[in-house]
Design a protein around this motif. Sequence first.
Motif, short mmCIF file in Angstrom:
data_model
loop_
_atom_site.label_atom_id
_atom_site.label_comp_id
_atom_site.label_asym_id
_atom_site.label_seq_id
_atom_site.Cartn_x
_atom_site.Cartn_y
_atom_site.Cartn_z
N UNK A 155 -6.84 -62.85 6.55
CA UNK A 155 -6.46 -63.41 7.84
C UNK A 155 -4.94 -63.33 8.06
N UNK A 156 -4.18 -63.58 6.98
CA UNK A 156 -2.73 -63.51 7.09
C UNK A 156 -2.26 -62.08 7.34
N UNK A 157 -2.94 -61.11 6.75
CA UNK A 157 -2.59 -59.70 7.00
C UNK A 157 -2.83 -59.35 8.46
N UNK A 158 -3.93 -59.86 9.01
CA UNK A 158 -4.24 -59.61 10.42
C UNK A 158 -3.20 -60.29 11.32
N UNK A 194 0.00 -58.28 11.42
CA UNK A 194 -0.09 -57.13 12.32
C UNK A 194 0.08 -57.56 13.77
N UNK A 195 -0.56 -58.67 14.14
CA UNK A 195 -0.43 -59.20 15.49
C UNK A 195 1.01 -59.57 15.82
N UNK A 196 1.71 -60.16 14.83
CA UNK A 196 3.08 -60.62 15.07
C UNK A 196 4.06 -59.48 15.33
N UNK A 197 3.71 -58.27 14.91
CA UNK A 197 4.59 -57.14 15.19
C UNK A 197 4.81 -56.97 16.69
N UNK A 235 5.89 -45.73 18.93
CA UNK A 235 5.39 -46.30 17.67
C UNK A 235 4.51 -47.52 17.92
N UNK A 236 4.90 -48.34 18.90
CA UNK A 236 4.09 -49.52 19.22
C UNK A 236 2.73 -49.12 19.78
N UNK A 237 2.69 -48.05 20.56
CA UNK A 237 1.40 -47.56 21.08
C UNK A 237 0.47 -47.22 19.93
N UNK A 238 1.00 -46.50 18.93
CA UNK A 238 0.17 -46.10 17.78
C UNK A 238 -0.29 -47.33 17.01
N UNK A 298 -4.24 -51.65 15.58
CA UNK A 298 -4.55 -53.08 15.59
C UNK A 298 -5.89 -53.36 16.28
N UNK A 299 -6.10 -52.73 17.44
CA UNK A 299 -7.35 -52.94 18.15
C UNK A 299 -8.53 -52.38 17.37
#
Length: 363
Positions: free
Chosen positions: A223-226, A229-232, A198-201, A206-207
């Motif tokens: 910016x907060x939404x981005x 996603x990064x914090x996941x 799941x993290x790979x997907x 994200x990229x």
Amino acid sequence: MPLLQQVDALQLVLEALPLLRGGLTAKSARRTTELLQRRLQLDAAAVVDTEVVLAFQGIGSDHHLPGTPIATSLTRRALTEGRVLAAAGPEAIGCARPDCPLGAAMVLPLQVRGQVVGALKLYRRRRRHLGRARARAAEAVARLFSVYLELAELDVQAARVTQAELEALRAQISPHFLFNTLNTIAALTYADAARAHDLIVRFAEFFRDTLNHRGEFATLEDELAYVNAYLEFERARLGDRLRVDVDVAPECRRALLPVLVVQPLVENAINHGIEPRPGPGSVRIAARAEAEGYRIVVSDTGIGIPPERLGRVLERGYGTGLGMGLANVDQRLKSLFGLSSGLRIQSAVGEGTDVSFWVPARR
């Protein structure tokens, strides 16, 4: 798919990604087909561009030759339609050779910025099937491969732009973050293969979102939404050691910021504040109205910055990675809104660090 096979699929990703950073070439395709066949336990595998076979490995290699035009109708249709196609049986695959041993196939187009540039091809011999689990893993692999091909294109573009534009492009993707995340996924392949998949997907998505950022500005809401996603990925890496709080009033969420200025501050807070600290720590993102504009603050309860370093952290390239990210953000803010918009940094050793900046309200 058995656990061992899931691990093989994820190892394939980790081994193949560095090859694709140079683009879709005969050399990278040859090594990729070897990895595809071995890690996904296939009878044959191939990589094609939009016209010819770049590499082929396994049964059928006597007539599916590298450098020759694409021979199967299934592949041509997948490239034209830009979607994953699967088939069972020689007629459905569309090879003109009656003695072709390929009996089941899946063609997964590779796309760069919405344009099909090639495909991965997975094969099983006659009377064998690919299986749903293997097909699901292959689709995740193809998505991440597409993202890395976009990174390769970004490298080519970067050579043609001005120095200022080059720095902005580099600021979007942190090698430190890439290294940490891939290491986290590699470790999870053995402890929790399903979560690693799941993290790979999500990593691919994200990229892609990062590469698709367009324009000079974004709202604080975006910016907060981005950042979320990064914090996941950081939560997957640090677990309960990391807590993040967001305290942003609704009216502040409409503030217009230079694109991708909040995430680097959060990343620095985690990497240089929370991660070196023994035990858990927290990062707080806050925003408030101030002087006909908005002040955005990223604070952490990390190890803090020694006084002898505090005056130099905004120097480009100073220290072990801390200076580059902050210096980039500082210069972008000042160039757009003036010196008063630059980063302000307050820190106490053993207590934590606050980094803030101001942007004017939209008129």
